[in-house]
Write a protein that holds these residues in place. Structure first.
Motif, short mmCIF file in Angstrom:
data_model
loop_
_atom_site.label_atom_id
_atom_site.label_comp_id
_atom_site.label_asym_id
_atom_site.label_seq_id
_atom_site.Cartn_x
_atom_site.Cartn_y
_atom_site.Cartn_z
N ALA A 165 15.05 -7.46 -11.68
CA ALA A 165 13.68 -7.69 -11.24
C ALA A 165 13.47 -7.03 -9.88
O ALA A 165 14.33 -7.14 -9.00
CB ALA A 165 13.40 -9.19 -11.13
N PRO A 166 12.34 -6.36 -9.68
CA PRO A 166 12.10 -5.73 -8.38
C PRO A 166 12.20 -6.69 -7.21
O PRO A 166 12.66 -6.31 -6.12
CB PRO A 166 10.68 -5.17 -8.53
N THR A 167 11.79 -7.94 -7.41
CA THR A 167 11.82 -8.90 -6.30
C THR A 167 13.24 -9.21 -5.84
O THR A 167 13.44 -9.64 -4.70
CB THR A 167 11.13 -10.20 -6.72
N ASP A 168 14.25 -8.97 -6.70
CA ASP A 168 15.64 -9.19 -6.29
C ASP A 168 16.12 -8.12 -5.31
O ASP A 168 17.17 -8.29 -4.67
CB ASP A 168 16.56 -9.22 -7.51
N PHE A 169 15.40 -7.01 -5.23
CA PHE A 169 15.78 -5.92 -4.34
C PHE A 169 14.73 -5.71 -3.24
O PHE A 169 14.61 -4.63 -2.68
CB PHE A 169 16.00 -4.64 -5.15
N TRP A 170 14.03 -6.79 -2.96
CA TRP A 170 13.00 -6.82 -1.91
C TRP A 170 13.58 -7.59 -0.73
O TRP A 170 13.88 -8.77 -0.84
CB TRP A 170 11.74 -7.47 -2.46
N LEU A 171 13.76 -6.89 0.38
CA LEU A 171 14.38 -7.46 1.57
C LEU A 171 13.33 -7.65 2.67
O LEU A 171 12.25 -7.06 2.62
CB LEU A 171 15.50 -6.55 2.09
N GLU B 147 0.83 -1.21 0.00
CA GLU B 147 0.00 0.00 0.00
C GLU B 147 0.86 1.25 0.00
O GLU B 147 0.53 2.24 -0.67
CB GLU B 147 -0.91 -0.02 1.23
N TYR B 148 1.96 1.23 0.73
CA TYR B 148 2.85 2.39 0.82
C TYR B 148 3.57 2.64 -0.51
O TYR B 148 3.63 3.77 -0.99
CB TYR B 148 3.86 2.17 1.94
N LEU B 149 4.10 1.57 -1.10
CA LEU B 149 4.88 1.73 -2.33
C LEU B 149 4.02 2.25 -3.48
O LEU B 149 4.47 3.07 -4.27
CB LEU B 149 5.52 0.40 -2.74
N PHE B 150 2.80 1.75 -3.56
CA PHE B 150 1.97 2.05 -4.73
C PHE B 150 0.81 2.98 -4.42
O PHE B 150 -0.12 3.11 -5.23
CB PHE B 150 1.46 0.74 -5.33
N SER B 151 0.86 3.64 -3.25
CA SER B 151 -0.15 4.64 -2.87
C SER B 151 -1.57 4.09 -2.99
O SER B 151 -2.50 4.80 -3.43
CB SER B 151 0.00 5.91 -3.74
N VAL C 10 15.33 -0.29 -3.80
CA VAL C 10 15.56 -1.23 -2.71
C VAL C 10 14.46 -1.01 -1.68
O VAL C 10 14.25 0.11 -1.21
CB VAL C 10 16.94 -1.01 -2.07
N VAL C 11 13.76 -2.08 -1.32
CA VAL C 11 12.64 -1.98 -0.37
C VAL C 11 12.74 -3.10 0.65
O VAL C 11 13.40 -4.12 0.42
CB VAL C 11 11.28 -2.04 -1.09
N ALA C 12 12.09 -2.91 1.77
CA ALA C 12 12.05 -3.93 2.81
C ALA C 12 10.67 -3.94 3.45
O ALA C 12 10.19 -2.90 3.89
CB ALA C 12 13.13 -3.68 3.86
N GLY C 13 10.03 -5.10 3.47
CA GLY C 13 8.70 -5.21 4.05
C GLY C 13 8.15 -6.60 3.83
O GLY C 13 8.70 -7.40 3.06
N ASP C 14 7.04 -6.91 4.47
CA ASP C 14 6.49 -8.26 4.42
C ASP C 14 5.79 -8.57 3.10
O ASP C 14 5.89 -9.69 2.59
CB ASP C 14 5.50 -8.47 5.58
N ASP C 15 5.06 -7.59 2.55
CA ASP C 15 4.21 -7.91 1.40
C ASP C 15 4.46 -6.99 0.20
O ASP C 15 3.60 -6.83 -0.64
CB ASP C 15 2.74 -7.81 1.80
N CYS C 16 5.66 -6.40 0.11
CA CYS C 16 5.91 -5.37 -0.91
C CYS C 16 5.48 -5.82 -2.30
O CYS C 16 4.79 -5.09 -3.02
CB CYS C 16 7.39 -5.00 -0.91
N TYR C 17 5.90 -7.00 -2.69
CA TYR C 17 5.56 -7.52 -4.02
C TYR C 17 4.87 -8.87 -3.91
O TYR C 17 4.94 -9.70 -4.83
CB TYR C 17 6.83 -7.66 -4.87
N ALA C 18 4.18 -9.09 -2.81
CA ALA C 18 3.52 -10.39 -2.62
C ALA C 18 2.44 -10.63 -3.66
O ALA C 18 2.18 -11.76 -4.06
CB ALA C 18 2.94 -10.48 -1.21
N ARG C 19 1.81 -9.55 -4.12
CA ARG C 19 0.77 -9.68 -5.14
C ARG C 19 1.42 -9.54 -6.51
O ARG C 19 1.34 -8.50 -7.16
CB ARG C 19 -0.30 -8.61 -4.93
#
Length: 375
Positions: free
Chosen positions: A298-304, A223-227, A264-273
């Motif tokens: 790929a964005p998921t490679d920079f998801w921590l 929700e935060y990343l994609f407003s 670079v992002v860090a969170g539980d569900d950043c790209y879960a969907r």
């Protein structure tokens, strides 16, 4: 209508026309003075000084504040035979103006890497309050780099109650010697950063606590990343993105390499969907490809993991920064961004350039300080 009435009407019309002409003249005078008196660049920011005077060839990272935490730009630069500098600032600033600034100050042989936060792709030409009221005064290189029509947009978006005091302050700063102490203090601060070996990352004076800000904590990472929870969220401005790319294409035509990479992002569900990310990313890649630009990785490679987040999902800790830097380096190497030889200057040249621009004596540094090294 009697002759007296006609005479009175004519007099009123002439008075109205004179008043309108006077108002137009006053407005034009105010606008002209505001633009002419705007502070010179680089201002008091180390990152601006780096953009103007760091030696090349350079690796320039431009985005929002996530890059300040997410990437070790100096290490990337050394591994690519470049001087790594970061000019990133805030995810709420105007991406088109960032492109104009790069066009003005990136040099042939430089390489620009843009790990943009997702909001930049959605609203690349937004004039947010954060940018107009904070970013423009703090980083005068933006105002100095954009064309007249964009300067007028900024001025139109600035409340008169702020624009008038700013004009007087800027005019006062132009008086002989008035601004010199501030710029001398800035130069002394830059010298400390150079002596510490800071080639590209202006270390923040404080490191955020490992606790999300309230505005981030109220939302999930996605929700935060994609407003996603922003009410009345406008549709993506794809034509605005194309205008940004047209400006960057001019820089590329001058010999500047430009690539886009994931933030670079860090969170539980950043790209879960993943189903929601895939079409968004595909559309962005297609628009970049129209102008001949690449989106590397790929964005998921920079998801921590969430445990690596600091005060927002875009601000990560040192361990995450090291991991993201290691993952990005081979992508930049494969894209051909490794320069053929080591940089030809020292980072301490930034100090000499800033001193020269402001009529200040450059600070003395040991000869080995600021040497541009390679791995």
């Amino acid at each position: 209508m009697t002759s007296g009435a006609r005479s009175g009407l004519g007099w009123a019309l002439r008075l109205s026309a004179a008043a309108a002409a006077g108002a137009a003249f006053a407005l034009a005078l105010f606008v002209g003075l505001y633009i002419a008196a705007f502070p010179p660049a680089p201002g008091l920011s180390y990152r601006e000084a780096l953009l103007y005077d760091a030696p090349g060839p350079r690796l320039i990272v431009e985005a929002g504040s996530g890059s300040l935490y997410g990437l070790d730009v100096a290490a990337l630069g050394r591994s690519l035979n470049r001087v790594g500098i970061i000019v990133a600032d805030n995810g709420g600033f105007n991406l088109q103006h960032k492109a104009w600034r790069l066009l003005a100050h990136a040099r042939p042989g430089d390489a620009v890497v843009m790990p943009l936060e997702w909001t930049f792709y959605e609203q690349p030409d937004a004039l947010t309050d954060t940018y107009v009221m904070l970013g423009v005064p703090l980083y005068p290189s933006y105002f100095r780099s954009i064309p007249l029509r964009e300067k007028l947009r900024i001025l139109a978006a600035t409340p008169l109650s702020s624009a008038v005091p700013a004009l007087w302050a800027n005019l006062g700063a132009r008086l002989p010697g008035r601004d010199r102490p501030r710029r001398q203090l800035a130069l002394d601060r830059f010298a400390e950063l150079v002596a510490l070996g800071s080639e590209g990352r202006q270390e923040p004076q404080w490191i955020p606590e490992r606790s999300l800000r309230p505005e981030a904590a109220r939302q999930s990472c996605a929700e935060y990343l994609f407003s996603l929870r922003v009410p009345n969220r406008p549709p993506p401005d794809r034509e605005g993105l194309r205008r940004v790319l047209s400006i960057l294409a001019q820089a590329r035509a001058r010999g500047v390499s430009v690539v886009f990479v994931p933030p670079v992002v860090a969170g539980d569900d950043c790209y879960a969907r993943a189903a929601g990310l895939a079409p968004r990313l595909a559309e962005i890649r297609a628009i970049l490809a129209e102008r001949g630009f690449d989106y590397l990785g790929a964005p998921t490679d920079f998801w921590l993991p969430q445990s690596r987040a600091l005060d927002t999902y875009y601000h990560v800790d040192a361990e995450a920064r090291a991991l993201a830097t290691a993952r990005l380096l081979p992508l930049l190497q494969a894209a051909g961004l490794r320069a053929p030889g080591p940089p030809g200057g020292r980072i301490s040249e930034v100090l000499a350039g800033y001193a020269r621009r402001n009529g200040l004596p450059p600070p003395a540094l040991p000869p080995e300080v600021g040497a541009a090294t390679t791995d």
